[in-house]
Scaffold this motif. Structure first.
Motif, mmCIF file in Angstrom:
data_model
loop_
_atom_site.group_PDB
_atom_site.id
_atom_site.type_symbol
_atom_site.label_atom_id
_atom_site.label_comp_id
_atom_site.label_asym_id
_atom_site.label_seq_id
_atom_site.Cartn_x
_atom_site.Cartn_y
_atom_site.Cartn_z
ATOM 1 N N SER A 18 4.732 105.541 -52.772
ATOM 2 C CA SER A 18 3.885 104.418 -53.187
ATOM 3 C C SER A 18 3.582 103.489 -52.019
ATOM 4 N N GLU A 21 0.777 106.695 -64.394
ATOM 5 C CA GLU A 21 1.190 105.984 -63.182
ATOM 6 C C GLU A 21 2.720 105.941 -63.183
ATOM 7 N N ARG A 23 -0.235 102.064 -53.412
ATOM 8 C CA ARG A 23 -0.259 101.941 -54.881
ATOM 9 C C ARG A 23 0.767 102.923 -55.434
ATOM 10 N N THR A 24 1.002 102.861 -56.724
ATOM 11 C CA THR A 24 1.925 103.810 -57.334
ATOM 12 C C THR A 24 1.316 105.210 -57.372
ATOM 13 N N HIS A 25 2.198 106.207 -57.444
ATOM 14 C CA HIS A 25 1.738 107.598 -57.550
ATOM 15 C C HIS A 25 1.157 107.815 -58.948
ATOM 16 N N ARG A 26 0.045 108.530 -59.029
ATOM 17 C CA ARG A 26 -0.653 108.745 -60.303
ATOM 18 C C ARG A 26 -1.027 110.206 -60.484
#
Length: 183
Positions: free
Chosen positions: A53, A146, A58-61
């Motif tokens: 991340s 997410e 950003r967070t992994h999605r």
């Protein structure tokens, strides 16, 4: 590109035949190493979602299409969306995760199970999500998951009551950690 098979000169040559202008840029670095898709996929595969991340910003999605599952979650009182992930999705290791599911213009705190659940070894579902506060039918719809954090490893339960208690504990953790429905 893939396996370092090309470089900027290769892209310029290919671009020239298609009326494309290619401009090179310096690689973005983190911890003295370039940020690459291979590096991020390796972190996700190892379960280090925090580092992945940080590199992603950003967070992994993961996105996927909801399909019919075994119905085991519903029989225990916890409806799940069984996702068929996109072909090149980078799945984290088997385990239970806290995250969000994005449906239309809303986000729902979500408990996410990755991998074949050991209690159901004949299962084919690799990605199941319980969307806290969601009511409705998701079959055939594309949703985005997410991943915020890993809660625990997958494990085999001796009884439905033990499994139900563990899922309830996971959902309670997600609710307390990520809150209620977010607009």
């Amino acid at each position: 590109g893939r396996y370092a098979e090309g470089d900027v000169a290769t892209l310029r040559e290919l671009g020239a035949t298609r009326d494309l202008i290619v401009a090179d840029r310096a690689l973005i670095m983190a911890d003295g190493r370039p940020i690459t898709s291979t590096r991020i996929r390796t972190l996700v595969a190892s379960g280090d979602l925090v580092a992945a991340s940080r590199l992603l910003g950003r967070t992994h999605r993961i996105s996927g299409t909801v399909q019919r599952g075994r119905g085991a979650g519903a029989s225990l009182g916890f409806r799940t969306a069984n996702l068929r992930p996109s072909e090149h999705a980078a799945l984290p290791p088997a385990g239970v995760y806290a995250g969000f599911a994005h449906v239309d213009d809303r986000s729902y705190p979500t408990g996410i199970s990755v991998g074949i659940p050991p209690t159901f070894p004949n299962a084919h579902d690799l990605l199941e999500a319980h969307l806290i506060g969601y009511e409705g039918d998701l079959y055939g719809r594309e949703i985005l998951l997410e991943f915020v954090e890993r809660i625990r490893d997958q494990r085999k339960f001796a009884t439905d009551a033990e499994l139900s208690q563990a899922v309830e504990s996971d959902i309670d953790y997600v609710s307390r950690t990520l809150g209620g429905e977010v607009a």
